[in-house]
Write an enzyme that holds these catalytic residues in place. Structure first.
Site, PDB file in Angstrom:
ATOM      1  N   CYS A   1      28.876 -29.437   8.548  1.00 43.47           N
ATOM      2  CA  CYS A   1      29.738 -30.729   8.472  1.00 43.47           C
ATOM      3  C   CYS A   1      29.680 -31.514   7.267  1.00 43.47           C
ATOM      4  O   CYS A   1      30.126 -32.664   7.438  1.00 43.47           O
ATOM      5  CB  CYS A   1      29.457 -31.659   9.833  1.00 43.47           C
ATOM      6  SG  CYS A   1      27.701 -32.182   9.531  1.00 43.47           S
TER       7      CYS A   1
ATOM      8  N   ARG B   1     -17.776  -0.141  -3.590  1.00 45.87           N
ATOM      9  CA  ARG B   1     -17.437   1.405  -3.641  1.00 45.87           C
ATOM     10  C   ARG B   1     -17.410   1.556  -5.569  1.00 45.87           C
ATOM     11  O   ARG B   1     -17.870   2.550  -6.031  1.00 45.87           O
ATOM     12  CB  ARG B   1     -16.155   1.862  -3.106  1.00 45.87           C
ATOM     13  CG  ARG B   1     -15.964   3.307  -3.536  1.00 45.87           C
ATOM     14  CD  ARG B   1     -14.726   3.774  -2.497  1.00 45.87           C
ATOM     15  NE  ARG B   1     -13.582   3.616  -3.015  1.00 45.87           N
ATOM     16  CZ  ARG B   1     -12.609   3.896  -2.553  1.00 45.87           C
ATOM     17  NH1 ARG B   1     -12.338   4.764  -1.737  1.00 45.87           N
ATOM     18  NH2 ARG B   1     -11.260   3.425  -3.131  1.00 45.87           N
TER      19      ARG B   1
ATOM     20  N   ASP C   1       0.839  -1.241  -0.004  1.00 50.05           N
ATOM     21  CA  ASP C   1       0.112  -0.088  -0.057  1.00 50.05           C
ATOM     22  C   ASP C   1       0.745   1.320  -0.154  1.00 50.05           C
ATOM     23  O   ASP C   1       0.537   2.225  -0.599  1.00 50.05           O
ATOM     24  CB  ASP C   1      -0.909   0.133   1.121  1.00 50.05           C
ATOM     25  CG  ASP C   1      -1.854  -0.975   1.132  1.00 50.05           C
ATOM     26  OD1 ASP C   1      -2.103  -1.532   0.104  1.00 50.05           O
ATOM     27  OD2 ASP C   1      -2.783  -0.845   2.068  1.00 50.05           O
TER      28      ASP C   1
ATOM     29  N   GLU D   1     -10.858   8.036  14.243  1.00 52.23           N
ATOM     30  CA  GLU D   1     -11.423   6.753  14.375  1.00 52.23           C
ATOM     31  C   GLU D   1     -10.177   5.646  13.845  1.00 52.23           C
ATOM     32  O   GLU D   1      -9.372   6.061  12.777  1.00 52.23           O
ATOM     33  CB  GLU D   1     -12.401   6.161  13.331  1.00 52.23           C
ATOM     34  CG  GLU D   1     -13.953   7.128  13.898  1.00 52.23           C
ATOM     35  CD  GLU D   1     -14.866   7.108  13.029  1.00 52.23           C
ATOM     36  OE1 GLU D   1     -14.636   6.187  11.555  1.00 52.23           O
ATOM     37  OE2 GLU D   1     -15.809   7.916  12.809  1.00 52.23           O
TER      38      GLU D   1
ATOM     39  N   SER E   1     -13.131   8.893  -1.578  1.00 54.46           N
ATOM     40  CA  SER E   1     -11.902   8.239  -0.944  1.00 54.46           C
ATOM     41  C   SER E   1     -11.585   9.396   0.120  1.00 54.46           C
ATOM     42  O   SER E   1     -12.070  10.508   0.211  1.00 54.46           O
ATOM     43  CB  SER E   1     -11.012   8.053  -2.079  1.00 54.46           C
ATOM     44  OG  SER E   1      -9.720   8.166  -1.678  1.00 54.46           O
TER      45      SER E   1
ATOM     46  N   LYS F   1      -8.272   3.626  11.158  1.00 55.68           N
ATOM     47  CA  LYS F   1      -8.630   3.319   9.762  1.00 55.68           C
ATOM     48  C   LYS F   1      -8.675   1.759   9.452  1.00 55.68           C
ATOM     49  O   LYS F   1      -7.356   1.081   9.591  1.00 55.68           O
ATOM     50  CB  LYS F   1      -7.713   3.973   8.848  1.00 55.68           C
ATOM     51  CG  LYS F   1      -7.961   3.976   7.492  1.00 55.68           C
ATOM     52  CD  LYS F   1      -7.046   4.793   6.529  1.00 55.68           C
ATOM     53  CE  LYS F   1      -7.295   4.849   5.206  1.00 55.68           C
ATOM     54  NZ  LYS F   1      -7.397   3.514   4.459  1.00 55.68           N
TER      55      LYS F   1
HETATM   56  S1  IVH Z   1     -14.365   7.628   6.562  1.00 58.39           S
HETATM   57  C1  IVH Z   1     -15.375  10.182   2.451  1.00 58.39           C
HETATM   58  N1  IVH Z   1     -13.519   6.100   8.408  1.00 58.39           N
HETATM   59  O1  IVH Z   1     -10.544   4.159   4.031  1.00 58.39           O
HETATM   60  C2  IVH Z   1     -15.079   8.903   2.885  1.00 58.39           C
HETATM   61  N2  IVH Z   1     -13.026   5.439   6.271  1.00 58.39           N
HETATM   62  O2  IVH Z   1      -8.791   5.349   2.090  1.00 58.39           O
HETATM   63  C3  IVH Z   1     -15.223   8.878   4.295  1.00 58.39           C
HETATM   64  N3  IVH Z   1     -11.686   3.478   5.912  1.00 58.39           N
HETATM   65  O3  IVH Z   1     -12.996   4.581   1.458  1.00 58.39           O
HETATM   66  C4  IVH Z   1     -14.511   7.438   4.959  1.00 58.39           C
HETATM   67  N4  IVH Z   1     -11.631   2.985   8.030  1.00 58.39           N
HETATM   68  O4  IVH Z   1     -13.156   2.703   2.952  1.00 58.39           O
HETATM   69  C5  IVH Z   1     -13.560   6.321   7.113  1.00 58.39           C
HETATM   70  N5  IVH Z   1     -12.798   5.004  10.113  1.00 58.39           N
HETATM   71  C6  IVH Z   1     -13.073   4.913   8.905  1.00 58.39           C
HETATM   72  C7  IVH Z   1     -12.398   4.098   7.919  1.00 58.39           C
HETATM   73  C8  IVH Z   1     -12.486   4.474   6.589  1.00 58.39           C
HETATM   74  C9  IVH Z   1     -11.446   2.340   6.799  1.00 58.39           C
HETATM   75  C10 IVH Z   1     -11.659   3.370   4.438  1.00 58.39           C
HETATM   76  C11 IVH Z   1     -12.925   3.800   3.668  1.00 58.39           C
HETATM   77  C12 IVH Z   1     -12.313   4.535   2.601  1.00 58.39           C
HETATM   78  C13 IVH Z   1     -10.992   4.437   2.592  1.00 58.39           C
HETATM   79  C14 IVH Z   1      -9.958   5.633   2.200  1.00 58.39           C
END
Ligand code: IVH
Length: 667
Positions: free
Chosen positions: A408, A136, A33, A113, A82, A115
């Site tokens: 050996c 998505r 990533d 939060e 995203s 991720k």
């Molecule tokens: S908020 C407008 N909160 O990360 C988008 N996303 O790299 C709002 N993701 O597409 C997303 N944990 O799928 C949000 N606590 C979290 C998240 C989270 C994972 C993912 C999500 C997003 C991606 C972006």
């Protein structure tokens, strides 16, 4: 020059599109990533510097994902965007300042939060009923995966709120897989001869996009809600109101969602979560920082692919790709020959990495890996990274096990066909002896401080060590003549060697290395028999009577004590004054001393291994089934029959919070 820039931009666009396809369509990326993020950043920088080459078709201008596939398509009511992301604390500070400035408000509350490293999904509820589940896709249109989504346990099919359900509710979250389940899925795939998933995210994505929902159901996917699209008939003022409402409706929220009112609180929380990361039962790859007030969110608005009111603060990468330069083979203390990887140095979470483990030759065959291949490596908690998969096959076939011991040169054998290990069975193998010395003096064994590999090598070279017991015959002069040794250092080492004679029997047994018996079994034997003569005189049946010891191990212990050279080593160690007894209790004062725990269900924060480790470190034991001897049952979500049985037997049931309180008491 200009032409070079244009072709560089084209190259990056093509590469990013190719990697998007591998990631979203195949669930099998070739790069990590972080390496992908770096490509995107490079392209963004060039496009900014040379706006004449801007293009709406560039992957920097679109939400990446799949526009079309074999699933039916679903148009999202509100596009799924995203998140802008960064690995840099400085950029977070800039984003923070920019947000306060643009909002013309210096007192903004942020919700932070974890991720979750999974796949995003959009769920549509009409009058409280789940009608559609979608990926998505390209942000505008996703794939219809409703049937698969319905197999995810933590997704309610009907929202629980009794009064005032929104008539239309499009909510978004992350479908993910627990680390334990990820390992199980990969194990099963390998047993069936398939290609394993590199990350839990790939496994979640691959499992969610199955044509057969039964396969999805078998993968134990889970879901955390994190945002929403279109809502009719419900008004939220804050993101936190939305989260609370989701909880009320029956969704499970992450445990570690926090409110932060300053940049300092955000950076402190980041440090805390980085520490906690390995303990969570699911993978996270960073934190998401969001403005809590929805009105301020609205004012800040969006770029064409991400909101300005949120940012992902990504943790240092755990994976990277690099070239496998060489496979090194080594003979261990018990004669097992193990391969390990020498890599082209690459940076991983701030450390230069040049070696990786390869476990055994079965793993080499499974990975189909050979010298010269480009490999994906991962460093998760452990010191030495492991090879996850071949990212790019650049050589023929896989590396074959050697026919002769690299040290050996005696013939290498596989003692039984079903055995994984290849061994050097020469009892005189110098490398086995050298490794045994290192193990004997090691921290978990006799713990002789200062008696490490470098000292052992010098003493071997000078012919001072021929048997383990020779350690206790070393003189001041033997040590004083070693490189970098002065009077003080030699005296200290003599002192450490003498001190080690007092170690309890449990450590001595572990240091001697009974085949198949690790630290735990060595301790059990020591506690049971109290002295080495009693243990050596015990029969196979006596060993089997101990609940933790099975038939194979019992025979191995008996064989060990009957071995002529083991007997000789024990006698010479005895003569040198090494303690052969076990003191009464090694763990007195530890709060779980004498307590047996049974774990059931899934705990919110800790993994099973983590909990087992805590119990062990505080003198307690874990057992797999409930009996009258069980002291506590530690129950999490979805606890099953064990909990019922515990209730029948009147055993104290505790949850994770109570467990941690108990563990931390009197510390
Ligand atoms: S908020 C407008 N909160 O990360 C988008 N996303 O790299 C709002 N993701 O597409 C997303 N944990 O799928 C949000 N606590 C979290 C998240 C989270 C994972 C993912 C999500 C997003 C991606 C972006």
């Amino acid at each position: 020059m200009k032409k070079d820039i244009k072709s560089r931009i084209d190259y990056l666009r093509n590469e990013i599109t190719r990697h998007n396809n591998l990631y979203y369509e195949k669930s099998s990326p070739e790069i990590s990533d972080a390496e992908y993020d770096a490509l995107v950043k490079k392209l963004e920088k060039l496009e900014k510097e040379y706006p004449q080459y801007a293009s709406k078709e560039s992957p920097t201008q679109k939400v990446s994902g799949l526009a079309s596939s074999s699933f039916a398509s679903v148009k999202h009511a509100v596009p799924m965007l995203s998140l802008d992301n960064t690995y840099s604390a400085q950029e977070i500070a800039l984003w923070y300042d920019r947000t306060l400035k643009n909002a013309e408000n210096t007192n903004i509350e942020f919700i932070v939060e974890p991720k979750v490293d999974g796949v995003s999904a959009s769920l549509t509820y009409v009058n409280g009923e789940l009608v559609t589940g979608a990926t998505r896709g390209d942000g505008e249109t996703g794939e219809d995966i409703t049937e698969n989504i319905k197999t995810v346990e933590s997704i309610p099919h009907k929202l629980k709120d009794k009064n005032g359900l929104p008539d239309f509710f499009e909510l978004r979250g992350e479908v993910y897989i627990d680390k334990d389940n990820f390992a199980d899925i990969n194990k099963e795939i390998l047993e069936n001869g398939g290609q394993k998933f590199a990350t839990p995210r790939n496994a979640a994505s691959g499992s969610l996009r199955q044509k057969n929902p039964q396969v999805t159901a078998s993968r134990k996917l889970r879901f955390f809600v994190h945002s929403f699209g279109s809502v009719h008939g419900k008004d939220f003022k804050k993101h936190s109101d939305f989260l609370d409402y989701c909880k009320k409706c029956g969704f499970i929220l992450q445990n570690d969602i926090k409110s932060c009112k300053s940049l300092k609180e955000i950076t402190d929380l980041t440090a805390e979560m980085l520490e906690k990361r390995e303990m969570l039962r699911y993978e996270i790859d960073g934190l998401v920082i969001k403005v809590n007030d929805l009105q301020i969110q609205k004012e800040l608005g969006y770029t064409n692919k991400s909101p300005r009111w949120a940012i992902a603060y990504k943790f240092p990468a755990k994976q990277a790709t690099t070239k496998l330069l060489k496979i090194r083979i080594q003979t261990g203390r018990t004669g097992i020959i193990t391969p390990s990887a020498v890599l082209e140095p690459v940076e991983l979470s701030g450390v230069m990495i040049s070696h990786a483990t390869l476990h055994n030759f079965e793993e080499v065959e499974r990975l189909n890996v050979n010298e010269g291949d480009t490999v994906l490596i991962e460093r998760a908690g452990d010191v030495i990274p492991k090879i996850i998969k071949v990212a790019k096959k650049e050589s023929e076939g896989f590396f074959k096990p050697p026919k002769y011991c690299p040290d050996c040169k005696s013939e290498v054998v596989k003692e039984k066909e079903e055995e994984v290990a290849y061994r050097c069975i020469n009892p005189e193998c110098p490398e086995q002896f050298r490794r045994h010395l290192i193990h004997f003096a090691g921290r978990n064994a006799m713990d002789i401080e200062g008696f490490g590999e470098a000292v052992i090598d010098q003493l071997l070279k000078r012919n001072k060590l021929h048997s383990i017991a020779d350690i206790y015959r070393l003189t001041f002069d033997d040590l004083f003549e070693l490189e970098l040794f002065k009077e003080k250092k030699a005296n200290n080492l003599i002192k450490a060697v003498n001190e080690s004679k007092k170690q309890p029997l449990s450590r001595l047994l572990f240091a001697l290395g009974i085949p198949h018996a690790g630290e735990k079994v060595s301790e059990i034997i020591a506690k049971q028999f109290k002295n080495i003569d009693a243990a050596a005189a015990a029969s196979v049946d006596d060993f089997i009577k101990i609940s933790e010891i099975g038939g194979v191990l019992a025979n191995s212990i008996k064989e060990f004590f009957e071995n002529g050279s083991v007997k000789h080593v024990i006698e010479t160690l005895k003569a040198a004054g090494v303690n052969m007894t076990q003191p009464e209790s090694q763990n007195s004062g530890a709060q779980f001393e004498g307590k047996t725990f049974v774990l059931t269900g899934e705990l919110p924060t800790y993994t099973r291994e983590q909990v087992q480790e805590i119990i062990k470190s505080l003198g307690g034991k874990t057992a797999s089934s409930v009996s009258k001897k069980t002291s506590y049952i530690l129950a999490g979500e979805n606890a099953g029959s064990k909990l019922e049985k515990a209730k029948e037997l009147g055993i104290t049931i505790i949850d994770e919070r109570e467990f941690i309180d108990m563990a931390e008491k009197d510390k």
